[in-house]
Design a protein around this motif. Structure first.
Motif, mmCIF file in Angstrom:
data_model
loop_
_atom_site.group_PDB
_atom_site.id
_atom_site.type_symbol
_atom_site.label_atom_id
_atom_site.label_comp_id
_atom_site.label_asym_id
_atom_site.label_seq_id
_atom_site.Cartn_x
_atom_site.Cartn_y
_atom_site.Cartn_z
ATOM 1 N N LEU A 74 125.108 -13.379 11.257
ATOM 2 C CA LEU A 74 124.778 -14.636 10.782
ATOM 3 C C LEU A 74 125.101 -14.570 9.300
ATOM 4 N N ASP A 75 125.515 -15.904 8.740
ATOM 5 C CA ASP A 75 125.631 -16.308 7.307
ATOM 6 C C ASP A 75 124.741 -17.088 6.824
ATOM 7 N N GLY A 76 123.847 -17.871 7.827
ATOM 8 C CA GLY A 76 122.651 -18.437 7.575
ATOM 9 C C GLY A 76 122.161 -19.001 8.549
ATOM 10 N N ALA A 77 120.726 -19.396 8.439
ATOM 11 C CA ALA A 77 119.984 -19.787 9.692
ATOM 12 C C ALA A 77 118.859 -20.544 9.204
ATOM 13 N N VAL A 78 118.843 -21.857 9.824
ATOM 14 C CA VAL A 78 117.670 -22.792 9.363
ATOM 15 C C VAL A 78 116.918 -23.331 10.672
ATOM 16 N N LEU A 79 115.683 -23.237 10.618
ATOM 17 C CA LEU A 79 115.072 -23.806 11.669
ATOM 18 C C LEU A 79 114.477 -25.411 11.213
ATOM 19 N N THR A 80 115.069 -26.241 11.841
ATOM 20 C CA THR A 80 115.036 -27.988 11.500
ATOM 21 C C THR A 80 114.705 -28.258 12.482
ATOM 22 N N THR A 81 114.646 -29.776 12.542
ATOM 23 C CA THR A 81 114.315 -30.549 13.819
ATOM 24 C C THR A 81 115.526 -31.493 13.885
ATOM 25 N N LEU A 82 115.680 -31.904 15.207
ATOM 26 C CA LEU A 82 116.831 -32.880 15.465
ATOM 27 C C LEU A 82 116.351 -33.838 16.509
ATOM 28 N N THR A 83 116.224 -35.135 16.182
ATOM 29 C CA THR A 83 115.691 -36.264 16.924
ATOM 30 C C THR A 83 114.195 -35.878 17.398
ATOM 31 N N GLY A 84 113.374 -35.175 16.311
ATOM 32 C CA GLY A 84 112.207 -34.902 16.417
ATOM 33 C C GLY A 84 111.744 -33.505 17.229
ATOM 34 N N GLU A 85 112.939 -32.896 17.518
ATOM 35 C CA GLU A 85 112.474 -31.644 18.290
ATOM 36 C C GLU A 85 112.985 -30.483 17.441
ATOM 37 N N PRO A 86 112.647 -29.299 17.415
ATOM 38 C CA PRO A 86 112.863 -28.087 17.003
ATOM 39 C C PRO A 86 114.265 -27.574 17.195
ATOM 40 N N ALA A 87 115.223 -27.163 16.026
ATOM 41 C CA ALA A 87 116.448 -26.704 16.637
ATOM 42 C C ALA A 87 116.806 -25.448 15.320
ATOM 43 N N TRP A 88 117.516 -24.666 15.907
ATOM 44 C CA TRP A 88 118.202 -23.682 14.859
ATOM 45 C C TRP A 88 119.335 -24.124 14.616
ATOM 46 N N ARG A 89 119.881 -24.003 13.288
ATOM 47 C CA ARG A 89 120.950 -24.595 12.834
ATOM 48 C C ARG A 89 121.635 -23.268 12.282
ATOM 49 N N LEU A 90 122.687 -22.666 12.931
ATOM 50 C CA LEU A 90 123.207 -21.447 12.578
ATOM 51 C C LEU A 90 124.561 -21.240 12.021
ATOM 52 N N GLN A 91 124.873 -20.383 10.903
ATOM 53 C CA GLN A 91 126.524 -20.362 10.550
ATOM 54 C C GLN A 91 126.775 -18.967 10.546
ATOM 55 N N SER A 92 128.083 -18.866 10.753
ATOM 56 C CA SER A 92 128.935 -17.612 10.900
ATOM 57 C C SER A 92 130.369 -17.910 10.766
#
Length: 238
Positions: A74-92
């Motif tokens: 992984l180059d980056g990882a962010v725990l965020t929200t999407l439409t009010g639900e938790p989601a991982w946004r991963l970059q590589s």
């Protein structure tokens, strides 16, 4: 007086050449300063939502999210929200993948249904979605190339949201206020294509001519005020 005559001649001809553009600069500056920048950016129509409260035990770990995305590193990882639900946004390797932090399901590339839900979750006013399209060649008002989801709302300001199908982020918010601002910005920087280049020769030369007009005008003003002052002093001493 030779200096005055030359200054008047220079001021007159330069004003004829650059006068219209100077007026456009002044008018553009007035319009752009009168429009609240928050309204231009569409920030007044971003919905506010309470912070998501989630127990760590209900979320999948980062390693599982990376495995679901098919990433070994992984180059980056962010725990965020999407439409009010938790989601991982991963970059590589210049790739971005969205993974649900609830069950590990992949959410990207964002499909039409999810793009609609993202737009409705982001947009504050009560307005119907007029159209939703995945554009590979988006209009110049968006900026970057596609693909990108364009969501058009049937509101009074002609709002359009542009959503990145990989990250799920709202990349741009456009409205009539933004388009008016952008129109005068392009005139202001004399870049009639996309308004991105404000270091081109045409603008530099025009600005230099504008400065010369102002300097010539100051010379004329100084000489004439000096002459008026001398006449006034002569009449006082009589």
């Amino acid at each position: 007086m030779m200096i005055l005559r030359n200054a008047v001649r220079l001021h007159k001809w330069l004003a004829l050449i650059i006068g219209l553009q100077v007026m456009i600069w002044l008018l553009g500056g007035l319009v752009m300063s009168a429009l609240p920048i928050e309204r231009v950016r569409g920030e007044h129509k971003i919905a506010e939502h309470p912070a998501l409260m989630a127990s760590p035990g209900t979320l999948i770990p980062l390693s599982d999210a990376a495995q679901s995305a098919g990433f070994e590193t992984l180059d980056g990882a962010v725990l965020t929200t999407l439409t009010g639900e938790p989601a991982w946004r991963l970059q590589s390797d210049d790739r971005t993948v969205l993974v649900s932090a609830r069950d590990g399901s992949r959410l990207s590339p964002v499909n039409e249904d999810l793009a609609r839900r993202i737009a409705e979750h982001d947009f504050a006013p009560e307005a119907d979605i007029e159209s939703i399209r995945l554009l590979t060649d988006p209009p110049s008002e968006y900026g970057p190339g596609g693909p990108v989801w364009q969501i058009v709302f049937a509101d009074e300001e002609g709002t359009r949201l542009y959503i990145d199908p990989e990250s799920g982020l709202v990349r741009a918010r456009r409205s009539d206020a933004w388009r008016l601002f952008d129109f005068f910005w392009r005139l202001h920087v004399m870049d009639y294509d996309d308004g991105e280049d404000f270091n081109h020769p045409l603008l530099i030369v025009s600005a230099a001519l504008g400065v010369m007009v102002a300097l010539a005008g100051l010379v004329i003003l100084f000489i004439r005020m000096r002459r008026s002052w001398m006449i006034f002093r002569q009449t006082r001493t009589r």
